[in-house]
Design an enzyme around this catalytic site. Structure first.
Site, PDB file in Angstrom:
ATOM      1  N   HIS A  72       0.836  -1.200   0.000  1.00  0.00           N
ATOM      2  CA  HIS A  72       0.000   0.000   0.000  1.00  0.00           C
ATOM      3  C   HIS A  72       0.872   1.250   0.000  1.00  0.00           C
ATOM      4  O   HIS A  72       1.774   1.380   0.815  1.00  0.00           O
ATOM      5  CB  HIS A  72      -0.911   0.021   1.235  1.00  0.00           C
ATOM      6  CG  HIS A  72      -2.083  -0.896   1.120  1.00  0.00           C
ATOM      7  ND1 HIS A  72      -3.165  -0.838   1.955  1.00  0.00           N
ATOM      8  CD2 HIS A  72      -2.361  -1.884   0.225  1.00  0.00           C
ATOM      9  CE1 HIS A  72      -4.054  -1.752   1.601  1.00  0.00           C
ATOM     10  NE2 HIS A  72      -3.577  -2.409   0.570  1.00  0.00           N
ATOM     11  N   TYR A 202      -9.024   5.392   7.605  1.00  0.00           N
ATOM     12  CA  TYR A 202      -9.105   5.781   9.015  1.00  0.00           C
ATOM     13  C   TYR A 202     -10.181   6.855   9.094  1.00  0.00           C
ATOM     14  O   TYR A 202     -10.004   7.944   8.539  1.00  0.00           O
ATOM     15  CB  TYR A 202      -7.763   6.352   9.497  1.00  0.00           C
ATOM     16  CG  TYR A 202      -6.684   5.310   9.700  1.00  0.00           C
ATOM     17  CD1 TYR A 202      -5.955   4.812   8.626  1.00  0.00           C
ATOM     18  CD2 TYR A 202      -6.368   4.848  10.980  1.00  0.00           C
ATOM     19  CE1 TYR A 202      -4.953   3.862   8.816  1.00  0.00           C
ATOM     20  CE2 TYR A 202      -5.367   3.899  11.186  1.00  0.00           C
ATOM     21  CZ  TYR A 202      -4.668   3.414  10.101  1.00  0.00           C
ATOM     22  OH  TYR A 202      -3.681   2.478  10.290  1.00  0.00           O
ATOM     23  N   PRO A 295      -3.373   0.594  19.002  1.00  0.00           N
ATOM     24  CA  PRO A 295      -3.156   0.062  17.649  1.00  0.00           C
ATOM     25  C   PRO A 295      -3.286   1.066  16.507  1.00  0.00           C
ATOM     26  O   PRO A 295      -2.917   0.742  15.383  1.00  0.00           O
ATOM     27  CB  PRO A 295      -4.235  -1.024  17.533  1.00  0.00           C
ATOM     28  CG  PRO A 295      -5.273  -0.662  18.536  1.00  0.00           C
ATOM     29  CD  PRO A 295      -4.563   0.015  19.644  1.00  0.00           C
ATOM     30  N   LYS A 299       1.796   0.103  14.961  1.00  0.00           N
ATOM     31  CA  LYS A 299       3.220   0.051  15.316  1.00  0.00           C
ATOM     32  C   LYS A 299       3.641  -1.152  16.150  1.00  0.00           C
ATOM     33  O   LYS A 299       4.840  -1.485  16.198  1.00  0.00           O
ATOM     34  CB  LYS A 299       3.609   1.329  16.093  1.00  0.00           C
ATOM     35  CG  LYS A 299       3.601   2.568  15.251  1.00  0.00           C
ATOM     36  CD  LYS A 299       4.719   2.555  14.233  1.00  0.00           C
ATOM     37  CE  LYS A 299       4.530   3.573  13.132  1.00  0.00           C
ATOM     38  NZ  LYS A 299       4.853   3.082  11.809  1.00  0.00           N
ATOM     39  N   TYR A 386       4.356   6.722   9.699  1.00  0.00           N
ATOM     40  CA  TYR A 386       3.549   5.530   9.414  1.00  0.00           C
ATOM     41  C   TYR A 386       4.399   4.482   8.704  1.00  0.00           C
ATOM     42  O   TYR A 386       4.297   3.281   8.997  1.00  0.00           O
ATOM     43  CB  TYR A 386       2.336   5.917   8.561  1.00  0.00           C
ATOM     44  CG  TYR A 386       1.244   4.867   8.536  1.00  0.00           C
ATOM     45  CD1 TYR A 386       0.120   4.972   9.346  1.00  0.00           C
ATOM     46  CD2 TYR A 386       1.335   3.756   7.685  1.00  0.00           C
ATOM     47  CE1 TYR A 386      -0.884   4.015   9.329  1.00  0.00           C
ATOM     48  CE2 TYR A 386       0.343   2.786   7.660  1.00  0.00           C
ATOM     49  CZ  TYR A 386      -0.760   2.922   8.486  1.00  0.00           C
ATOM     50  OH  TYR A 386      -1.749   1.964   8.464  1.00  0.00           O
TER      51      TYR A 386
HETATM   52  P1  FAD Z   1       3.092 -11.404  21.604  1.00  0.00           P
HETATM   53  O1  FAD Z   1       2.626 -11.488  20.180  1.00  0.00           O
HETATM   54  O2  FAD Z   1       2.138 -11.045  22.655  1.00  0.00           O
HETATM   55  O3  FAD Z   1       3.817 -12.764  21.953  1.00  0.00           O
HETATM   56  C1  FAD Z   1       4.174 -13.120  23.265  1.00  0.00           C
HETATM   57  C2  FAD Z   1       4.076 -14.621  23.400  1.00  0.00           C
HETATM   58  O4  FAD Z   1       4.520 -15.008  24.685  1.00  0.00           O
HETATM   59  C3  FAD Z   1       2.648 -15.124  23.261  1.00  0.00           C
HETATM   60  O5  FAD Z   1       2.581 -16.126  22.282  1.00  0.00           O
HETATM   61  C4  FAD Z   1       2.308 -15.623  24.657  1.00  0.00           C
HETATM   62  O6  FAD Z   1       1.407 -16.717  24.627  1.00  0.00           O
HETATM   63  C5  FAD Z   1       3.671 -16.017  25.175  1.00  0.00           C
HETATM   64  N1  FAD Z   1       3.769 -16.065  26.631  1.00  0.00           N
HETATM   65  C6  FAD Z   1       3.195 -15.247  27.547  1.00  0.00           C
HETATM   66  N2  FAD Z   1       3.516 -15.602  28.784  1.00  0.00           N
HETATM   67  C7  FAD Z   1       4.328 -16.680  28.685  1.00  0.00           C
HETATM   68  C8  FAD Z   1       4.973 -17.511  29.627  1.00  0.00           C
HETATM   69  N3  FAD Z   1       4.837 -17.280  30.940  1.00  0.00           N
HETATM   70  N4  FAD Z   1       5.719 -18.544  29.187  1.00  0.00           N
HETATM   71  C9  FAD Z   1       5.842 -18.778  27.850  1.00  0.00           C
HETATM   72  N5  FAD Z   1       5.254 -18.010  26.913  1.00  0.00           N
HETATM   73  C10 FAD Z   1       4.495 -16.981  27.305  1.00  0.00           C
HETATM   74  N6  FAD Z   1      -0.843  -4.128  16.860  1.00  0.00           N
HETATM   75  C11 FAD Z   1      -1.095  -3.444  15.748  1.00  0.00           C
HETATM   76  O7  FAD Z   1      -0.181  -2.805  15.256  1.00  0.00           O
HETATM   77  N7  FAD Z   1      -2.356  -3.485  15.172  1.00  0.00           N
HETATM   78  C12 FAD Z   1      -3.380  -4.221  15.734  1.00  0.00           C
HETATM   79  O8  FAD Z   1      -4.492  -4.247  15.201  1.00  0.00           O
HETATM   80  C13 FAD Z   1      -3.137  -4.942  16.893  1.00  0.00           C
HETATM   81  N8  FAD Z   1      -4.114  -5.674  17.485  1.00  0.00           N
HETATM   82  C14 FAD Z   1      -3.837  -6.349  18.639  1.00  0.00           C
HETATM   83  C15 FAD Z   1      -4.832  -7.073  19.280  1.00  0.00           C
HETATM   84  C16 FAD Z   1      -4.580  -7.738  20.499  1.00  0.00           C
HETATM   85  C17 FAD Z   1      -5.685  -8.531  21.177  1.00  0.00           C
HETATM   86  C18 FAD Z   1      -3.284  -7.660  21.073  1.00  0.00           C
HETATM   87  C19 FAD Z   1      -2.979  -8.361  22.393  1.00  0.00           C
HETATM   88  C20 FAD Z   1      -2.284  -6.939  20.398  1.00  0.00           C
HETATM   89  C21 FAD Z   1      -2.544  -6.266  19.202  1.00  0.00           C
HETATM   90  N9  FAD Z   1      -1.565  -5.536  18.549  1.00  0.00           N
HETATM   91  C22 FAD Z   1      -1.829  -4.860  17.427  1.00  0.00           C
HETATM   92  C23 FAD Z   1      -0.210  -5.483  19.013  1.00  0.00           C
HETATM   93  C24 FAD Z   1       0.676  -6.483  18.302  1.00  0.00           C
HETATM   94  O9  FAD Z   1      -0.068  -7.616  17.938  1.00  0.00           O
HETATM   95  C25 FAD Z   1       1.798  -6.793  19.282  1.00  0.00           C
HETATM   96  O10 FAD Z   1       2.542  -5.609  19.424  1.00  0.00           O
HETATM   97  C26 FAD Z   1       2.687  -7.943  18.860  1.00  0.00           C
HETATM   98  O11 FAD Z   1       1.985  -9.157  18.975  1.00  0.00           O
HETATM   99  C27 FAD Z   1       3.948  -7.989  19.733  1.00  0.00           C
HETATM  100  O12 FAD Z   1       4.651  -9.172  19.524  1.00  0.00           O
HETATM  101  P2  FAD Z   1       5.416  -9.868  20.713  1.00  0.00           P
HETATM  102  O13 FAD Z   1       6.092 -11.054  20.100  1.00  0.00           O
HETATM  103  O14 FAD Z   1       6.221  -8.877  21.453  1.00  0.00           O
HETATM  104  O15 FAD Z   1       4.296 -10.326  21.740  1.00  0.00           O
HETATM  105  C1  DHB Z   2      -4.669  -2.956  11.144  1.00  0.00           C
HETATM  106  C2  DHB Z   2      -4.524  -2.690  12.463  1.00  0.00           C
HETATM  107  C3  DHB Z   2      -4.164  -1.414  12.842  1.00  0.00           C
HETATM  108  O1  DHB Z   2      -4.007  -1.142  14.141  1.00  0.00           O
HETATM  109  C4  DHB Z   2      -3.955  -0.415  11.927  1.00  0.00           C
HETATM  110  O2  DHB Z   2      -3.629   0.820  12.348  1.00  0.00           O
HETATM  111  C5  DHB Z   2      -4.089  -0.706  10.606  1.00  0.00           C
HETATM  112  C6  DHB Z   2      -4.446  -1.989  10.210  1.00  0.00           C
HETATM  113  C7  DHB Z   2      -5.052  -4.326  10.741  1.00  0.00           C
HETATM  114  O3  DHB Z   2      -5.283  -5.157  11.612  1.00  0.00           O
HETATM  115  O4  DHB Z   2      -5.137  -4.584   9.529  1.00  0.00           O
END
Ligand code: FAD
Ligand code: DHB
Length: 396
Positions: A72, A202, A295, A299, A386
């Protein structure tokens, strides 16, 4: 057991770190609380910055992303009954983002790590990290068969997300937390219907924010601002579509929002959170374990990938006796974290309706939005953030 790097969490941060370390010939053990199926099904982010794409490509992980991801070159900002395009390519000298779901990145990473014979253990319980001040920290967990395991490591990466055990393992008083909760949440749906737009919309609306994203040519991803105490049960599909139609409506334009069956539905709270420093002894935090952004700026996933892009070479140097990059790890990451924290807060507060806000607050939002779509300088600032700022070093 013995390994070089113990990794807690198989989200994007933990899995990518394990792979980046393997490319450097460094062995790791990854332990994950959830099942593989759960990790691969969890609906989360969808927008990947161009430097994150480049990192995945350089690491040999972008085969499917390059085939299936949607590049995009901008976004639409909608407010006051008008829809405006922000052209990232024009404003940033050709930069773009790619719409490719976090779940797909996680599937690609898990498949790669398993094919490479990596030590990746799902459904572990009672994870503990210990002896973090020593140069032989210990990772303990109970495996899926119920056997208690102990792994002696050279360093441990806490990639276990916001609710993990690694950040709380740092002694109280040694970290500084900065935090803000927002008075709204997102209701997100995945819908079996082709997107009604070529790029993300948005939408600022008096009745609340809405976002139109996508997951491919036949799948739409849509979000609605809802109250923090809303329950998914209060939102039957019909009610969601009525509200989405209302918040994206563009009278007189001929544009229509296509509807389809809802495949997934969930509510996400919105929070800004930064815990610093991101290191304690031989424990290094990465991704959501150290910081959370709302979100709206897309980022969270990109920050997680950027952290481990810095952490992998720093751990490599540490294993070779050079403390320098490991000592700089936290400050290096926090510079980007705070930039993204500000950008996400700015996008969030510009686009959402704050419950109880007065007309003054709404007019200030509209003035800001009008400035962004009319001033090249303001639009460039949005586009630069962005697509990703600061730029991520290209080398692995
Ligand atoms: P995570 O993806 O959270 O991975 C951490 C992992 O550690 C998980 O698999 C968990 O099960 C595991 N874990 C936890 N505790 C333990 C333990 N004690 N022992 C072993 N393993 C463990 N960001 C956006 O930019 N746009 C979005 O739309 C968006 N939607 C989101 C929706 C939700 C519900 C959530 C929670 C987050 C969202 N985010 C979004 C944020 C984005 O998904 C996260 O920033 C991203 O997943 C970060 O990756 P990570 O690997 O740091 O953590
Ligand atoms: C999506 C999530 C976001 O938080 C965003 O700013 C744009 C797109 C998505 O899930 O596609």
């Amino acid at each position: 057991m013995r390994t070089q790097i113990g990794i807690v969490g198989a989200g994007p941060a933990g899995l990518l770190l394990s792979h980046l370390l393997a490319l450097r010939g460094i062995e790791s053990v990854v332990v994950e609380l959830r099942s593989r199926a759960y990790c691969e099904a969890r609906q989360r982010a969808g927008v990947v910055e161009d430097d994150s794409v480049r990192l995945l490509r350089a690491a040999g992980l972008a085969g499917r992303l390059d085939r299936e991801g949607l590049e995009h070159g901008g976004i639409y900002l909608q407010f006051a009954g008008e829809r405006h395009h922000i052209d990232f390519r024009d404003l940033t000298g050709g930069r773009t983002v790619t719409v490719y779901a976090q779940t797909e990145i996680v599937k690609d990473l898990i498949a790669q790590r398993i094919a490479a014979g990596a030590a990746l253990y799902f459904e572990v319980t009672d994870t503990e990290v210990d002896r973090l001040e020593s140069d032989q920290p210990v990772l303990r967990y109970t495996d899926a068969d119920g056997t208690r395991r102990e792994v002696v490591c050279d360093a441990i990466a806490g990639c276990d997300g916001f609710h993990g055990i690694c950040r709380p393992a740092i002694p109280a008083g040694l970290t500084t937390v900065r935090e803000r909760d927002y008075p709204y949440a997102w209701l997100g749906i995945l819908a079996d219907v082709p997107p009604s737009t070529d790029e993300l919309i948005y939408s600022h609306h008096r009745d609340g924010f809405a976002l139109h994203s996508m997951r491919g040519p036949a799948l739409s991803r849509l979000y609605l601002q809802v109250d923090t105490d809303e329950a998914v049960e209060n939102w039957p599909d019909d009610r969601i579509w009525v509200e989405l139609q209302h918040r994206f409506e563009l009278p007189g334009s001929g544009w229509e929002l296509k509807q389809g069956p809802v495949l997934d539905k969930g509510i996400t709270p919105m929070r800004s959170f930064v815990s610093a420093p991101m290191r304690y002894g031989r424990l290094f935090l990465a991704g959501d374990a150290a910081h959370i952004v709302p979100p709206t700026g897309a980022k969270g996933l990109n920050l997680a990938m950027a952290d481990v892009a810095v952490l992998a070479p720093a751990l490599d140097r540490l294993l070779h006796g050079d403390e320098g990059p490991a000592a700089a790890y936290s400050a290096t990451c926090l510079e980007r974290v705070w930039r993204s924290t500000h950008f996400s807060w700015w996008m969030t507060t510009m686009l959402h309706r704050t419950p109880g806000a007065d007309e003054m607050a709404t007019e200030l939002q509209l003035a800001q939005l009008r400035y962004v779509v009319s001033s090249r300088a303001a639009a460039t600032s949005l586009a630069e953030n962005y697509t990703g700022y600061p730029r991520l070093a290209a080398g692995l």
